[in-house]
Design a protein around this motif. Structure first.
Motif, PDB file in Angstrom:
ATOM      1  N   GLU A  29      -4.234  -6.030 -66.310  1.00 19.94           N
ATOM      2  CA  GLU A  29      -3.134  -5.416 -67.054  1.00 19.94           C
ATOM      3  C   GLU A  29      -3.631  -4.521 -68.177  1.00 19.94           C
ATOM      4  O   GLU A  29      -3.086  -3.436 -68.413  1.00 19.94           O
ATOM      5  CB  GLU A  29      -2.228  -6.524 -67.601  1.00 19.94           C
ATOM      6  CG  GLU A  29      -0.867  -6.031 -68.116  1.00 19.94           C
ATOM      7  CD  GLU A  29      -0.956  -5.447 -69.514  1.00 19.94           C
ATOM      8  OE1 GLU A  29      -0.125  -4.560 -69.848  1.00 19.94           O
ATOM      9  OE2 GLU A  29      -1.849  -5.853 -70.279  1.00 19.94           O
ATOM     10  N   PHE A  30      -4.699  -4.939 -68.888  1.00 19.36           N
ATOM     11  CA  PHE A  30      -5.171  -4.131 -70.016  1.00 19.36           C
ATOM     12  C   PHE A  30      -5.770  -2.806 -69.538  1.00 19.36           C
ATOM     13  O   PHE A  30      -5.712  -1.791 -70.253  1.00 19.36           O
ATOM     14  CB  PHE A  30      -6.184  -4.917 -70.859  1.00 19.36           C
ATOM     15  CG  PHE A  30      -7.557  -5.032 -70.262  1.00 19.36           C
ATOM     16  CD1 PHE A  30      -8.548  -4.108 -70.564  1.00 19.36           C
ATOM     17  CD2 PHE A  30      -7.867  -6.081 -69.388  1.00 19.36           C
ATOM     18  CE1 PHE A  30      -9.814  -4.218 -70.018  1.00 19.36           C
ATOM     19  CE2 PHE A  30      -9.127  -6.188 -68.844  1.00 19.36           C
ATOM     20  CZ  PHE A  30     -10.116  -5.265 -69.152  1.00 19.36           C
ATOM     21  N   VAL A  31      -6.318  -2.798 -68.310  1.00 18.30           N
ATOM     22  CA  VAL A  31      -6.840  -1.546 -67.753  1.00 18.30           C
ATOM     23  C   VAL A  31      -5.686  -0.621 -67.393  1.00 18.30           C
ATOM     24  O   VAL A  31      -5.712   0.583 -67.693  1.00 18.30           O
ATOM     25  CB  VAL A  31      -7.723  -1.819 -66.522  1.00 18.30           C
ATOM     26  CG1 VAL A  31      -8.139  -0.489 -65.865  1.00 18.30           C
ATOM     27  CG2 VAL A  31      -8.954  -2.619 -66.908  1.00 18.30           C
ATOM     28  N   ARG A  32      -4.659  -1.170 -66.739  1.00 20.99           N
ATOM     29  CA  ARG A  32      -3.481  -0.362 -66.395  1.00 20.99           C
ATOM     30  C   ARG A  32      -2.846   0.211 -67.654  1.00 20.99           C
ATOM     31  O   ARG A  32      -2.418   1.379 -67.678  1.00 20.99           O
ATOM     32  CB  ARG A  32      -2.467  -1.200 -65.627  1.00 20.99           C
ATOM     33  CG  ARG A  32      -2.971  -1.742 -64.306  1.00 20.99           C
ATOM     34  CD  ARG A  32      -1.829  -2.216 -63.426  1.00 20.99           C
ATOM     35  NE  ARG A  32      -0.995  -3.222 -64.074  1.00 20.99           N
ATOM     36  CZ  ARG A  32      -1.199  -4.539 -63.995  1.00 20.99           C
ATOM     37  NH1 ARG A  32      -2.226  -5.001 -63.293  1.00 20.99           N
ATOM     38  NH2 ARG A  32      -0.383  -5.392 -64.594  1.00 20.99           N
ATOM     39  N   SER A  33      -2.777  -0.592 -68.693  1.00 19.38           N
ATOM     40  CA  SER A  33      -2.200  -0.131 -69.954  1.00 19.38           C
ATOM     41  C   SER A  33      -3.031   1.001 -70.559  1.00 19.38           C
ATOM     42  O   SER A  33      -2.483   2.002 -71.053  1.00 19.38           O
ATOM     43  CB  SER A  33      -2.108  -1.295 -70.944  1.00 19.38           C
ATOM     44  OG  SER A  33      -1.592  -0.874 -72.184  1.00 19.38           O
ATOM     45  N   GLY A  34      -4.356   0.875 -70.492  1.00 20.25           N
ATOM     46  CA  GLY A  34      -5.227   1.921 -71.010  1.00 20.25           C
ATOM     47  C   GLY A  34      -5.078   3.225 -70.247  1.00 20.25           C
ATOM     48  O   GLY A  34      -5.052   4.313 -70.840  1.00 20.25           O
ATOM     49  N   VAL A  35      -4.973   3.126 -68.913  1.00 22.34           N
ATOM     50  CA  VAL A  35      -4.787   4.319 -68.089  1.00 22.34           C
ATOM     51  C   VAL A  35      -3.468   5.008 -68.434  1.00 22.34           C
ATOM     52  O   VAL A  35      -3.400   6.237 -68.607  1.00 22.34           O
ATOM     53  CB  VAL A  35      -4.829   3.949 -66.593  1.00 22.34           C
ATOM     54  CG1 VAL A  35      -4.389   5.133 -65.731  1.00 22.34           C
ATOM     55  CG2 VAL A  35      -6.233   3.499 -66.193  1.00 22.34           C
ATOM     56  N   SER A  36      -2.408   4.218 -68.553  1.00 24.09           N
ATOM     57  CA  SER A  36      -1.098   4.780 -68.890  1.00 24.09           C
ATOM     58  C   SER A  36      -1.115   5.435 -70.268  1.00 24.09           C
ATOM     59  O   SER A  36      -0.552   6.525 -70.457  1.00 24.09           O
ATOM     60  CB  SER A  36      -0.017   3.689 -68.846  1.00 24.09           C
ATOM     61  OG  SER A  36       0.106   3.143 -67.544  1.00 24.09           O
TER      62      SER A  36
END
Length: 261
Positions: A98-105
């Motif tokens: 989730e933290f990677v997806r959040s960073g990408v977004s």
């Protein structure tokens, strides 16, 4: 006026008819009901008739001369979502923390603040322009190129401004409604605005992303996946034979509000 009257008459006729007395239908073009929105209609006798007619006519009062083509593209988007886009998004969610997806977004949202700032300036929105500038500075520096979003926590939420809104601000009419393949609801003015925003972002080449994307198409693919991941619209989620009309009306009304704010 002819189309709205025929539409309301069809609604009443369909609701009052008994299921076992329904006349034989012609061959069905679209089995999912997108081409025949009246097929599954059930009239609600508890609904105030005047309110029903008023809301129905308002929803139909959208300039849509390419409706036949738009409905087919809507169905194409629905199938593409069902068979390709959403399974890819599900896989992306499964393999990516989730933290990677959040960073990408956050990263791509930070890139999007560049055309947001340009369009705010073009619309003479001084306060919003300063807020977007502050977001860019904070998220690009403290947020490490936008991977984090400290600006939102500091009371500077993301605000979207695009060239379609800018054209609307200067009185350019929205033109005919369009359903774009992959991209979804739009109109002629907003479609032109999308092209201008795309060119502007590439010419500015903020954080060198546009240049890197030319040699690394996986960046473009990741951005497309993130865009679908962060977009809440799901075709077919309204479970209504009038979903096409509802999406068209909501999009048109939302754009009017965005331009007026």
């Amino acid at each position: 006026m002819v189309k709205p009257l025929l539409f309301a008459s069809a609604l009443l006729a369909c609701g009052l008819a008994q299921a076992d007395e329904t006349a034989p239908r012609a061959s069905v073009i679209d089995t999912d009901g997108f081409a025949e929105p009246l097929k599954e209609l059930k009239f609600n006798p508890g609904l105030d008739q005047r309110e029903f007619e008023r809301s129905t006519l308002a929803a139909l009062n959208v300039y849509d001369p390419f409706e036949a083509m738009n409905r087919r593209l809507y169905h194409f988007n629905y199938r593409f979502d069902q068979w390709v886009a959403l399974p890819v998004v599900s896989g992306y969610r499964y393999i990516t923390p989730e933290f990677v997806r959040s960073g990408v977004s956050n990263f791509f949202s930070n890139l999007g603040d560049v055309p947001n700032l340009l369009n705010s300036l073009l619309q003479f929105k001084g306060k919003r322009s300063m807020e977007i500038t502050a977001r860019l500075l904070l998220n690009t520096t403290i947020g490490v190129a936008g991977l984090w979003d400290p600006a939102t926590r500091m009371g500077l939420p993301h605000q979207s401004e695009d060239f379609g809104q800018t054209l609307g601000f200067y009185g350019v009419p929205d033109g005919p409604y369009l359903m774009l393949p992959f991209l979804g609801p739009s109109n002629l003015r907003d479609t032109g605005g999308l092209a201008v925003d795309f060119v502007a972002e590439n010419q500015i080449n903020f954080l060198n992303v546009a240049e890197v994307s030319e040699n690394h198409p996986e960046v473009v693919v990741l951005r497309a996946i993130d865009k679908r991941y962060t977009t809440k619209l799901r075709y077919g989620q309204l479970n209504s034979p009038f979903e096409y009309e509802k999406v068209r009306y909501v999009y048109t009304s939302a754009r009017q509000l965005q331009i007026a704010e």
